[in-house]
Design a protein around this motif. Structure first.
Motif, PDB file in Angstrom:
ATOM      1  N   CYS A 104       0.275   2.967   3.852  1.00 16.97           N
ATOM      2  CA  CYS A 104       0.746   2.345   5.091  1.00 16.97           C
ATOM      3  C   CYS A 104       1.921   1.380   4.856  1.00 16.97           C
ATOM      4  CB  CYS A 104      -0.397   1.625   5.808  1.00 16.97           C
ATOM      5  SG  CYS A 104      -1.021   0.190   4.914  1.00 16.97           S
ATOM      6  N   CYS A 151       0.843  -1.192   0.000  1.00 14.58           N
ATOM      7  CA  CYS A 151       0.000   0.000   0.000  1.00 14.58           C
ATOM      8  C   CYS A 151       0.888   1.255   0.000  1.00 14.58           C
ATOM      9  CB  CYS A 151      -0.883  -0.022   1.241  1.00 14.58           C
ATOM     10  SG  CYS A 151      -1.786   1.502   1.521  1.00 14.58           S
ATOM     11  N   PHE A 167      -6.737   3.734   2.548  1.00 13.46           N
ATOM     12  CA  PHE A 167      -6.314   4.026   1.183  1.00 13.46           C
ATOM     13  C   PHE A 167      -7.254   3.361   0.183  1.00 13.46           C
ATOM     14  CE2 PHE A 167      -4.100   2.677  -2.659  1.00 13.46           C
ATOM     15  CZ  PHE A 167      -3.676   3.900  -3.158  1.00 13.46           C
ATOM     16  N   CYS A 211      -7.348  -0.618   0.860  1.00 12.87           N
ATOM     17  CA  CYS A 211      -6.492  -1.090   1.949  1.00 12.87           C
ATOM     18  C   CYS A 211      -7.403  -1.359   3.155  1.00 12.87           C
ATOM     19  CB  CYS A 211      -5.421  -0.045   2.261  1.00 12.87           C
ATOM     20  SG  CYS A 211      -4.107  -0.708   3.322  1.00 12.87           S
ATOM     21  N   CYS A 265      -6.302   1.913   7.544  1.00  8.07           N
ATOM     22  CA  CYS A 265      -5.460   2.732   6.676  1.00  8.07           C
ATOM     23  C   CYS A 265      -6.321   3.671   5.838  1.00  8.07           C
ATOM     24  CB  CYS A 265      -4.612   1.836   5.780  1.00  8.07           C
ATOM     25  SG  CYS A 265      -3.834   2.675   4.407  1.00  8.07           S
TER      26      CYS A 265
END
Ligand SMILES: [Zn+2]
Length: 181
Positions: A139, A136, A175, A169, A173
């Motif tokens: 993170c 990712c 994302f 993600c 996180c």
């Protein structure tokens, strides 16, 4: 329709978030089980109630109960017309009940098979999407998973479908990204 590309991309990502949430809370599985359970119940009702074999009750002819000596004349413009005796009308009813039993048990059986498939497929412990082999960008962990997601909007009679491969993600996180197929 004028579409703001950025907003539609976000809408598809939001759809993916919702699908993941529905999967993990078990709501997807519960809803699917209820719908298929109702379908199975309707099938069993058709088979056992509507299609119940009943060879000893007097048949009806155009809504009137027949006697042993009466005949029933059926007019039909798609076949099956003619003159039928009491016993022939019972046979007709039994064969039509048999069709309902076939449809009913068929639908119930199909629903049962789909329930078994859905029970496994929509297991809340199953991860959403397919694993991605890249870390990712936010993170730096190997937590990314992706799935082809479709977001549809119905306007009048037209349904607009927006799709893309959404990568998410972990919720911690947060994302997310989307790309075209
Ligand atoms: Zn991350």
């Amino acid at each position: 329709m004028a579409v703001d590309g950025g907003n539609m991309a976000q809408a598809v990502i939001d759809t993916a978030y919702n699908e993941r949430k529905r999967l993990h809370t078990g709501r997807s599985r519960t809803t699917t089980m209820v719908v298929l359970g109702v379908l199975a119940a309707i099938g069993i009702f058709l088979a056992l109630v509507v299609g119940k074999s009943d060879p000893d009750t007097a048949p009806t002819c155009d809504g009137h109960t027949m006697t042993r000596t009466s005949v029933c004349r059926i007019w039909s413009n798609h076949g099956g017309g003619g003159t039928y005796s009491y016993d022939e009308m019972i046979d007709r009813r039994e064969s039509s009940n048999g069709v309902w039993r076939g449809i009913g048990f068929g639908a119930a059986g199909l629903a049962a098979v789909l329930m078994m498939v859905a029970y496994t497929k929509l297991d809340p412990n199953r991860p959403w999407g397919n694993p991605v082999s890249a870390a990712c960008p936010r993170c730096r962990e190997l937590n990314l998973r992706e799935k082809l997601t479709v977001h549809s909007i119905t306007k009048g009679r037209t349904t607009y479908r927006y799709s893309g491969i959404v990568t998410l993600c972990t919720p911690a996180c947060g994302f997310s990204t989307i790309r075209q197929r």
